[in-house]
Design a protein around this motif. Structure first.
Motif, short mmCIF file in Angstrom:
data_model
loop_
_atom_site.label_atom_id
_atom_site.label_comp_id
_atom_site.label_asym_id
_atom_site.label_seq_id
_atom_site.Cartn_x
_atom_site.Cartn_y
_atom_site.Cartn_z
N TYR A 192 0.77 -1.15 0.02
CA TYR A 192 -0.01 0.06 0.00
C TYR A 192 0.86 1.39 -0.05
N PRO A 193 1.34 1.72 -1.14
CA PRO A 193 2.46 2.78 -1.27
C PRO A 193 1.80 4.16 -1.03
N THR A 194 0.58 4.50 -0.94
CA THR A 194 0.09 5.84 -0.69
C THR A 194 -0.93 5.88 0.33
N GLU A 195 -1.32 7.07 0.58
CA GLU A 195 -2.25 7.20 1.65
C GLU A 195 -3.57 7.95 0.75
N GLU A 241 7.22 -1.08 -6.31
CA GLU A 241 7.25 -1.73 -5.24
C GLU A 241 6.99 -3.14 -5.27
N ALA A 242 6.33 -3.60 -6.52
CA ALA A 242 5.94 -5.12 -6.66
C ALA A 242 7.35 -5.92 -6.86
N ASP A 243 8.23 -5.19 -7.77
CA ASP A 243 9.51 -5.76 -7.92
C ASP A 243 10.41 -5.61 -6.68
N ARG A 244 10.50 -4.40 -6.16
CA ARG A 244 11.15 -4.27 -4.97
C ARG A 244 11.02 -5.17 -3.73
N THR A 245 9.85 -5.39 -3.46
CA THR A 245 9.42 -6.23 -2.26
C THR A 245 9.80 -7.65 -2.58
N LEU A 246 9.25 -7.87 -3.86
CA LEU A 246 9.63 -9.44 -4.16
C LEU A 246 10.96 -9.80 -4.26
N ALA A 247 11.87 -8.95 -4.58
CA ALA A 247 13.26 -9.11 -4.68
C ALA A 247 13.99 -9.23 -3.38
N HIS A 248 13.31 -8.50 -2.52
CA HIS A 248 13.71 -8.31 -0.94
C HIS A 248 13.64 -9.59 -0.69
#
Length: 420
Positions: free
Chosen positions: A210-213, A227-234
């Motif tokens: 959930y990247p925004t408010e 964020e989809a790519d970043r979090t999956l890679a992390h």
């Protein structure tokens, strides 16, 4: 001027999109392309006909915080089973166990034996549950719900106990968690500690995006698809690291996002029930699917404040149009690349047919030249904010290799290979 004709006004210099149909990637999985959070408050009976256009490939129940506010008793699970009979298809099921006490002070059925009882009740009501996810957003139990005793270490202890109870009742069950929130950077730190302590127990490592408010510019919000790519890679990196995952780094597990949306603010329409939110959801879904996520559950399926593909009055939102296009994709992903960072391209091949998804994140119309080798453009369907607002049918584009994409739109281009 018609909506389709408007697409050809104000043409810009061409963007090249290259498709390589013979370079295959992962198979399209309904559990990622059509996964949703579902709760018993959703008006399934009233919108049965509309649901045929967006059949669920996977459902997560009872959806978000509802899992820590009510017990998985006979009435709750029975109502869910009844709702499933009104939906098309046979979606893969995930059920959240209760972990947190809740806010009303009444005793919560959140002990290991309660998790086991829920498994038994689900089976008795004909629910074929693939995944049992232990709790929901435990990283927020302290900072948001006010119980600072809920550390990652305490959650891991509860996870172990509930997982063991679930497996005794259903040996085939896959255990998911920790279902951390989208809070940055706290959520991923919590996930890291969980992996360190519980890497030998979990089968599906899960988190939320959930990247925004519901604030900021459209352009800035759309960039958060990364964020989809970043979090999956992390998650993959942490899992594979013997130092960070001493107990489980040799195990093969799955990864998944069990809640995602451009905003978590249920009461705000911005970025949830608008075109920006729909384009973001569509692109995030495709990135998670191509990245190999086992599950991706959009929040939410129906009528949950401003979340959901359909509103409380039964009207389709832009996300309905987005997921309706995604539901038609079958086969395997193949290579597709755009030379413009604001034109997102994905392609799926099924035999001699390729469906090319083009998302124009720009606020202006864009001309695209499609290069797919022997495959030729046979037609295209698209939608933008105006089509969704008018609840109109998809627009169409001529069957030509050069296409004009309306501003902030999503298009699926169908290509076929001529018979020899």
């Amino acid at each position: 001027m018609s909506l389709a004709a408007l697409a050809f006004a104000g043409v810009s210099s061409a963007v090249t999109v290259t498709v390589r149909p013979d370079r295959e990637g992962p198979a399209v999985r309904p559990s990622t392309m059509a996964g949703y959070n579902f709760g018993n408050w959703m008006p399934v009976a009233e919108v049965r006909d509309s649901l045929k256009e967006v059949p669920p490939g996977a459902l997560r129940f009872p959806a978000g915080n509802a899992g820590d506010e009510s017990n998985l008793d006979a009435a709750v699970l029975g109502t869910f089973a009844a709702a499933l009979t009104l939906m098309p298809g046979q979606p893969e099921l995930m059920v959240q166990t209760r972990v947190f006490q809740g806010r009303d002070g009444r005793p919560a059925a959140n002990a290991p034996e309660d998790a086991a009882a829920a498994v038994k009740l689900a089976r008795e009501r004909g629910l074929n549950v693939t995944y049992w996810e232990i709790g929901n957003e435990p990283d927020l139990y302290g900072p948001v719900r006010g119980d600072t005793s809920w550390t990652a270490e305490r959650y891991c202890d509860v996870f172990r106990a509930q997982a063991a109870a679930v497996r005794r009742e259903q040996p085939s069950a896959k255990i998911a968690g920790p279902a951390v929130s989208g809070a940055v950077p706290g959520a991923m730190k919590f996930l890291d500690t969980f992996v360190e302590r519980c890497g030998d127990v979990v089968d599906l490592l899960t988190w939320h995006i959930y990247p925004t408010e519901g604030d900021g510019s459209d352009a800035a919000a759309l960039t958060t698809v990364r964020e989809a790519d970043r979090t999956l890679a992390h998650a993959r990196a942490v899992w594979a690291d013997p130092k960070r995952n001493p107990k489980g780094h040799t195990r093969t597990i799955e990864f998944g996002v069990t809640e995602y949306g451009l905003s978590w603010r249920t009461e705000r329409p911005r970025f949830l029930s608008d075109q920006t939110g729909a384009l973001w959801a569509m692109e995030t879904t495709l990135r998670l699917a191509k990245g190999g996520a086992a599950v991706a559950h959009y929040f939410a399926y129906l009528a949950t404040g401003f979340h959901g593909l359909i509103d409380n009055g039964g009207g389709p939102r832009p996300t309905f149009y987005a997921f309706r296009l995604l539901s038609d994709l079958k086969g395997r992903f193949v290579d597709a690349a755009s030379d413009n960072t604001g034109i997102w391209a994905h392609a799926v091949r099924d035999g001699d047919t390729v469906n090319l998804v083009l998302i124009n994140s720009h606020a202006t119309r864009q001309t695209v030249q499609v290069d797919a080798g022997a495959f030729a453009v046979r037609g295209a369907r698209w939608f933008d904010a105006a089509i969704a607002e008018q609840e109109a049918e998809y627009g169409t584009l001529p069957a030509k290799p050069q296409l004009v994409l309306p501003a902030r739109s999503a298009t699926v281009v169908t290509l076929t290979r001529p018979a020899p």
